[in-house]
Design a protein around this motif. Structure first.
Motif, mmCIF file in Angstrom:
data_model
loop_
_atom_site.group_PDB
_atom_site.id
_atom_site.type_symbol
_atom_site.label_atom_id
_atom_site.label_comp_id
_atom_site.label_asym_id
_atom_site.label_seq_id
_atom_site.Cartn_x
_atom_site.Cartn_y
_atom_site.Cartn_z
ATOM 1 N N UNK A 268 0.680 -0.527 -0.136
ATOM 2 C CA UNK A 268 -0.110 0.506 -0.145
ATOM 3 C C UNK A 268 0.703 0.938 0.130
ATOM 4 N N UNK A 269 1.912 0.918 1.034
ATOM 5 C CA UNK A 269 3.107 2.087 1.244
ATOM 6 C C UNK A 269 3.697 3.136 -0.230
ATOM 7 N N UNK A 270 3.902 1.817 -0.753
ATOM 8 C CA UNK A 270 4.851 1.560 -2.508
ATOM 9 C C UNK A 270 3.969 2.482 -3.391
ATOM 10 N N UNK A 271 2.686 1.926 -3.497
ATOM 11 C CA UNK A 271 1.505 1.930 -4.388
ATOM 12 C C UNK A 271 1.083 3.588 -4.488
ATOM 13 N N UNK A 272 1.273 4.100 -3.054
ATOM 14 C CA UNK A 272 1.009 5.151 -2.963
ATOM 15 C C UNK A 272 1.618 6.481 -3.100
ATOM 16 N N UNK A 273 3.442 5.893 -2.607
ATOM 17 C CA UNK A 273 4.426 6.564 -3.257
ATOM 18 C C UNK A 273 4.860 6.790 -4.736
#
Length: 284
Positions: A268-273
């Protein structure tokens, strides 16, 4: 709305009275404050005692001294304070620092924002520093991000994201996870929070090492880390800074240091970044 306010404090004898005074002067009165005395060796305990003995809304617990690590120490102290209370008794959970000064209507404005907007999960003001006798906007983050010193969470949001993580980058992890869960992070610009002490001034970690460790514990993959490292090196106008950040990040990877987020949360964090990167640079 009832507030639970947790304030970790380590050697804040000089600053803590300003924070606690600003809470006592709030127009909104329905709150409980737990000051976590995190191994202080100065007069912090005496300061806390003055408030707990004169105001039933103020409580305290004392912890043993622990090493000062960016992120993890303050969240660990916060969690100890949280353990002393039943969340069912509260509507809003706050993590405040021990060196801030709040406007007298701060809590009222936060309560109103939550009451009027059921999709708000995290609300706060903007940080201001004193420079040349004037209070000016800190400017370390975008104006849509609630900074670590004055986080106020709707209880349901706080519980849904699993609370705070004892790690560097915790105050960005929370924002990404709550957004993914459908909650909104909202900054109220007119709420100016005065920050008495510059954050990070007492950290022993070097800047490049900090960034490398931050990107690792945030869960970023290599590609996004290298992009972020290049951005920081560009701001510093130092090619060597880029390699120092990358070396710090790769050292963490080689040591397989424990992350405080799950594989799913990491994605989720990588996708958002990645989405942020595409939006900023490719207008996608």
């Amino acid at each position: 709305m009832k507030f639970l306010i947790i304030i970790p404090a380590h050697n804040e004898e000089k600053n803590l009275p300003f924070t606690l005074d600003s809470l006592q002067q709030q127009s909104f009165k329905d709150f409980t404050v737990v000051v976590v005395n995190d191994g202080s060796s100065d007069g912090t305990s005496g300061v806390i005692k003055r408030y707990t003995e004169s105001d039933f809304r103020f409580e305290t617990i004392t912890l043993q001294k622990s090493s000062h690590q960016p992120g993890s120490k303050v969240v660990a102290a916060f969690k100890k304070g949280l353990e002393t209370k039943n969340l069912a008794d509260f509507d809003i959970v706050c993590k405040f620092d021990s060196d801030i000064i709040l406007n007298e209507n701060y809590l009222q404005k936060i309560a109103d924002a939550f009451a009027e907007n059921p999709d708000y999960g995290l609300v706060g003001g903007l940080l201001y520093l004193e420079k040349n006798g004037e209070w000016v906007y800190e400017g370390n983050s975008n104006k849509n991000h609630v900074r670590g010193p004055m986080k106020a969470y709707r209880k349901e949001c706080f519980q849904e994201i699993g609370g705070l993580r004892e790690t560097l980058g915790w105050d960005n992890i929370d924002a990404i996870l709550l957004k993914n869960s459908g909650w909104k992070e909202v900054v109220i610009p007119e709420l100016q929070v005065k920050l008495i002490k510059v954050k990070g001034a007492d950290y022993t970690i070097k800047p490049a090492d900090y960034y490398g460790r931050y990107f690792y514990f945030l869960g970023l993959n290599r590609f996004l880390t290298y992009i972020a490292a290049a951005k920081e090196a560009s701001k510093a106008k130092s090619p060597s800074f880029l390699m120092q950040i990358i070396n710090s990040y790769e050292k963490c990877r080689s040591q397989h240091l424990e992350l405080k987020i799950s594989k799913k949360e990491q994605k989720v964090i990588n996708d958002e970044r990645w989405n942020q990167f595409k939006k900023k640079w490719f207008k996608i």
